[in-house]
Design an enzyme around this catalytic site. Structure first.
Site, PDB file in Angstrom:
ATOM      1  N   LYS A  57       0.958  -1.147   0.217  1.00 31.98           N
ATOM      2  CA  LYS A  57      -0.050   0.104  -0.043  1.00 31.98           C
ATOM      3  C   LYS A  57       0.992   1.308  -0.020  1.00 31.98           C
ATOM      4  O   LYS A  57       1.720   1.393   0.879  1.00 31.98           O
ATOM      5  CB  LYS A  57      -0.905   0.078   1.098  1.00 31.98           C
ATOM      6  CG  LYS A  57      -1.288   1.216   1.994  1.00 31.98           C
ATOM      7  CD  LYS A  57      -2.322   1.975   1.178  1.00 31.98           C
ATOM      8  CE  LYS A  57      -2.567   3.390   1.618  1.00 31.98           C
ATOM      9  NZ  LYS A  57      -1.822   4.413   1.383  1.00 31.98           N
TER      10      LYS A  57
ATOM     11  N   GLU B 251       8.778   0.575  11.529  1.00 34.79           N
ATOM     12  CA  GLU B 251       9.677   1.795  11.312  1.00 34.79           C
ATOM     13  C   GLU B 251       9.163   3.126  11.522  1.00 34.79           C
ATOM     14  O   GLU B 251       8.623   3.593  10.560  1.00 34.79           O
ATOM     15  CB  GLU B 251      10.613   1.303  10.030  1.00 34.79           C
ATOM     16  CG  GLU B 251      12.051   1.711  10.237  1.00 34.79           C
ATOM     17  CD  GLU B 251      11.950   3.180   9.831  1.00 34.79           C
ATOM     18  OE1 GLU B 251      12.293   4.264  10.801  1.00 34.79           O
ATOM     19  OE2 GLU B 251      12.200   3.637   8.584  1.00 34.79           O
TER      20      GLU B 251
ATOM     21  N   CYS C   2      13.180  10.050   8.176  1.00 29.37           N
ATOM     22  CA  CYS C   2      13.069   9.629   9.610  1.00 29.37           C
ATOM     23  C   CYS C   2      14.227   9.792  10.493  1.00 29.37           C
ATOM     24  O   CYS C   2      14.057  10.010  11.902  1.00 29.37           O
ATOM     25  CB  CYS C   2      12.460   8.148   9.678  1.00 29.37           C
ATOM     26  SG  CYS C   2      13.514   6.842   8.727  1.00 29.37           S
TER      27      CYS C   2
ATOM     28  N   GLU D  32       8.732  15.051  16.140  1.00 26.73           N
ATOM     29  CA  GLU D  32       9.242  14.854  14.786  1.00 26.73           C
ATOM     30  C   GLU D  32       8.524  16.372  13.994  1.00 26.73           C
ATOM     31  O   GLU D  32       7.100  16.043  13.762  1.00 26.73           O
ATOM     32  CB  GLU D  32       8.698  13.497  14.368  1.00 26.73           C
ATOM     33  CG  GLU D  32       9.517  13.328  12.859  1.00 26.73           C
ATOM     34  CD  GLU D  32       9.368  11.900  12.483  1.00 26.73           C
ATOM     35  OE1 GLU D  32       8.128  11.534  12.307  1.00 26.73           O
ATOM     36  OE2 GLU D  32      10.302  11.287  11.913  1.00 26.73           O
TER      37      GLU D  32
HETATM   38  P1  NAI Z   1       1.477   8.327   8.148  1.00 26.79           P
HETATM   39  O1  NAI Z   1       2.312   7.612   9.080  1.00 26.79           O
HETATM   40  O2  NAI Z   1      -0.124   8.319   8.467  1.00 26.79           O
HETATM   41  O3  NAI Z   1       1.469   7.648   6.544  1.00 26.79           O
HETATM   42  C1  NAI Z   1       2.208   6.484   6.171  1.00 26.79           C
HETATM   43  C2  NAI Z   1       1.614   5.492   5.548  1.00 26.79           C
HETATM   44  O4  NAI Z   1       0.520   4.822   6.380  1.00 26.79           O
HETATM   45  C3  NAI Z   1       0.762   5.920   4.351  1.00 26.79           C
HETATM   46  O5  NAI Z   1       0.885   4.751   3.189  1.00 26.79           O
HETATM   47  C4  NAI Z   1      -0.754   6.105   4.931  1.00 26.79           C
HETATM   48  O6  NAI Z   1      -1.572   5.980   3.768  1.00 26.79           O
HETATM   49  C5  NAI Z   1      -0.619   4.917   5.640  1.00 26.79           C
HETATM   50  N1  NAI Z   1      -1.929   5.035   6.899  1.00 26.79           N
HETATM   51  C6  NAI Z   1      -2.115   6.244   7.506  1.00 26.79           C
HETATM   52  N2  NAI Z   1      -3.238   6.055   8.361  1.00 26.79           N
HETATM   53  C7  NAI Z   1      -3.271   4.520   8.133  1.00 26.79           C
HETATM   54  C8  NAI Z   1      -4.322   3.623   8.890  1.00 26.79           C
HETATM   55  N3  NAI Z   1      -5.076   4.075   9.863  1.00 26.79           N
HETATM   56  N4  NAI Z   1      -3.981   2.363   8.580  1.00 26.79           N
HETATM   57  C9  NAI Z   1      -3.175   1.695   7.775  1.00 26.79           C
HETATM   58  N5  NAI Z   1      -2.433   2.734   7.087  1.00 26.79           N
HETATM   59  C10 NAI Z   1      -2.460   3.775   7.343  1.00 26.79           C
HETATM   60  O7  NAI Z   1       2.124   9.559   7.873  1.00 26.79           O
HETATM   61  P2  NAI Z   1       1.472  10.875   7.111  1.00 26.79           P
HETATM   62  O8  NAI Z   1       0.188  11.155   7.975  1.00 26.79           O
HETATM   63  O9  NAI Z   1       1.719  10.855   5.838  1.00 26.79           O
HETATM   64  O10 NAI Z   1       2.670  12.090   7.808  1.00 26.79           O
HETATM   65  C11 NAI Z   1       2.455  12.833   9.021  1.00 26.79           C
HETATM   66  C12 NAI Z   1       3.599  12.796   9.955  1.00 26.79           C
HETATM   67  O11 NAI Z   1       4.174  11.667  10.261  1.00 26.79           O
HETATM   68  C13 NAI Z   1       4.500  13.551   9.365  1.00 26.79           C
HETATM   69  O12 NAI Z   1       4.602  14.792   9.475  1.00 26.79           O
HETATM   70  C14 NAI Z   1       5.898  13.082   9.801  1.00 26.79           C
HETATM   71  O13 NAI Z   1       6.050  13.692  10.996  1.00 26.79           O
HETATM   72  C15 NAI Z   1       5.577  11.638  10.056  1.00 26.79           C
HETATM   73  N6  NAI Z   1       6.087  10.604   9.261  1.00 26.79           N
HETATM   74  C16 NAI Z   1       7.206   9.984   9.340  1.00 26.79           C
HETATM   75  C17 NAI Z   1       7.846   9.134   8.508  1.00 26.79           C
HETATM   76  C18 NAI Z   1       8.995   8.460   8.882  1.00 26.79           C
HETATM   77  O14 NAI Z   1       9.818   7.957   8.179  1.00 26.79           O
HETATM   78  N7  NAI Z   1       9.475   8.481  10.175  1.00 26.79           N
HETATM   79  C19 NAI Z   1       7.339   8.993   7.238  1.00 26.79           C
HETATM   80  C20 NAI Z   1       5.965   9.579   6.724  1.00 26.79           C
HETATM   81  C21 NAI Z   1       5.529  10.566   7.996  1.00 26.79           C
END
Ligand code: NAI
Ligand code: MG
Length: 490
Positions: free
Chosen positions: A175, A250, A286, A393
């Site tokens: 996904k 992660e 990250c 973060e």
């Molecule tokens: P997110 O963690 O919500 O998104 C990552 C993935 O999870 C995407 O594919 C999203 O569609 C999926 N996802 C979201 N809600 C879900 C659910 N309920 N069930 C299953 N999958 C789900 O991150 P988002 O909202 O895009 O970004 C928000 C904050 O997260 C950013 O501002 C950043 O601080 C952090 N982030 C950190 C990352 C890292 O590698 N440490 C990567 C992306 C975001």
């Protein structure tokens, strides 16, 4: 030009979502809609998981060298299409072309070669428990591995997870993130040409709360691996509570990069600024070393050097090889970063440089980038570690610098976080370097370096940064489960 459509891959077929609905994908440099991705829903995820289940039996039955050959064919397809894949990813998430084309894409191909090499090296053990039985273990795949990835480095995060899962004999449903799914969807379109059997890899897009949630709750998923925010990991834990199966997380970080007065200060200043925060991906990584700890006697000197490096950062067209920093991924992310930047002074943080947020702030009204999601390199000085900007973060080109005097104080500040993803230490003292590697509570520690990552080395965090590993032999092992056999000899 009408937006390009990137279909999903389910059971070897390129399809729109079952609902027929599409989501817009934005070019964050300009704010324009440039592509459309399927609004994947529960029915699509169900079809994808079922296809992966059907494909599993034959995939797992293949001779290991045949599986390895498939992984090498995927690597070759990535290498042959790397320019287009990099351009799509850069267009979709704004990370500069030099990083995607010259950094990530070669690494993606290498990852599939690395995991191809792992496919024929898995083995169980024989265990001596006495002379009246023969005991051994087998390493078997989990079945279907669900893979949820974020938008900051879609192809490389996908490659690490999918390569390891396939090598161990699993099939996958990926996904991709709604903000930047196109590069991974395009990669999926190359797989049939590379000879991969239908259903071994399925790739969907859609919103996290729709497609992501459906994958989390699907009973056919034998293991789930997720990279993204800690907040979403908590939601996944709750929503997936009925499903007893291994999870790999992660997650985010608030990593410390510690500069001692005895360090090579030129290298340290370059390391703390470019390697972690003021990057081609605008600090959206990250492992961002977003807390810079500097020994007080050299603090001003290091800040001056970081200021010079930041002044040399070139914001602009992410497709231009001379651009050194792109936009953040979306207006939503921009608003998040703005909240941190605007809130920091009220918590005692002093703005040292930067601070402008938004395309209109940073480009002329006539520029195509005035509508984009831009942030300039920004540094705050703080004393102590209490402000929100020191604890959460940000995921943007925004860092804090804080002074320390002793080794003990540096260690205490560095470890004063709920996260535990990574840390850096800059020093010429060998004993100090080893003590910090030992005592820092983080999954990766760099000495006189930062943000080096290699497919042969396990990568993952502690605490709120998650558990389990991507890359390395450990990631292959985590994609297996152990069966114990007991054969009576009496
Ligand atoms: P997110 O963690 O919500 O998104 C990552 C993935 O999870 C995407 O594919 C999203 O569609 C999926 N996802 C979201 N809600 C879900 C659910 N309920 N069930 C299953 N999958 C789900 O991150 P988002 O909202 O895009 O970004 C928000 C904050 O997260 C950013 O501002 C950043 O601080 C952090 N982030 C950190 C990352 C890292 O590698 N440490 C990567 C992306 C975001
Ligand atoms: Mg996009």
């Amino acid at each position: 030009m009408s937006p390009r459509e990137f279909p999903q891959l389910v059971d070897g077929r390129a399809t729109p979502a079952a609902s027929g609905r599409w989501l817009d994908s934005i070019d964050p440099a300009t704010g324009a809609v440039w592509a459309r991705i399927p609004a994947t829903g529960e029915a699509d995820v169900d079809a994808a998981v079922r296809a992966a289940q059907r494909a599993f039996t034959n995939w797992w039955a293949l001779p290991t060298l045949a599986r390895a050959a498939h992984l090498r064919a995927i690597a070759d397809a990535i290498a042959a299409n790397s320019a287009e894949l990099a351009e799509i990813e850069t267009r979709d998430n704004g990370r500069v072309i030099n990083e995607t084309l010259l950094g990530d894409l070669p690494a993606c191909a290498q990852m599939f070669h690395f995991f191809a090499g792992a496919a024929d090296k898995l083995h169980g053990d024989t265990v001596q428990v006495g002379s009246v039985s023969f005991n051994f273990t087998r390493r078997e795949p989990h079945g279907v591995v669900g893979v949820i990835i974020p938008w900051n480095a879609p192809l490389s995060l996908m490659s690490a997870k999918v390569g390891a899962a396939l090598a161990a004999g699993n099939t996958v449903v990926v996904k991709a993130a709604e903000q930047a799914a196109c590069s991974v969807l395009h990669w999926a379109s190359l797989l049939a040409g590379a000879g991969l059997p239908d259903g071994v890899v399925n790739v969907v897009a859609g919103l996290g709360e729709d497609a992501g949630d459906a994958l989390v709750r699907h009973p056919g998923v034998g293991r789930l691996t997720f990279t993204g925010s800690t907040g979403t990991a908590r939601v996944i834990n709750e929503r997936g509570a009925d499903r007893i199966r291994p999870l790999h997380f992660e997650l985010g970080g608030k990593s410390a990069n510690i500069v001692f007065a005895d360090a090579d200060l030129d290298a340290a200043a370059a390391g703390v600024s470019t390697a972690a925060v003021f990057t081609g991906g605008a600090g959206q990584t990250c492992v961002a070393g977003s807390r810079i700890l500097v020994q007080d006697s050299v603090l001003d000197e290091v800040v001056e050097r970081v200021r010079e490096i930041a002044a040399g950062v070139r914001l602009g067209d992410p497709m231009d090889p001379t651009t050194t920093m792109g936009p953040v991924v979306s207006d939503e992310q921009l608003a998040r970063v703005r909240g941190f930047v605007e809130g920091a002074p009220s918590e005692g943080a002093e703005l040292l440089f930067g601070g402008r947020v938004g395309g209109q702030e940073l480009f002329d009204a006539g520029s195509p980038f005035a509508g984009g999601s831009w942030v300039e390199p920004t540094l705050f000085r703080v004393s102590g570690n209490a402000a929100r900007i020191c604890r959460e973060e940000v995921f943007g080109p925004v860092a804090v610098v804080m002074p320390f005097s002793s080794d003990d104080e540096a260690l205490a500040l560095a470890n004063d976080t709920t996260y535990g993803l990574a840390a850096g230490v800059w020093t010429s003292d060998l004993k100090r370097a080893h003590r910090f590697v030992r005592d820092l509570d983080a999954g990766s520690v760099w000495v006189n370096a930062y943000r080096r990552i290699h497919w042969a080395l396990p990568f993952g965090g502690f605490g709120d940064s998650g558990y389990g590993k991507d890359s390395g032999w450990e990631s292959v092992l985590e994609n297996t489960r152990i069966k114990t056999a007991w054969i009576d000899l009496t």
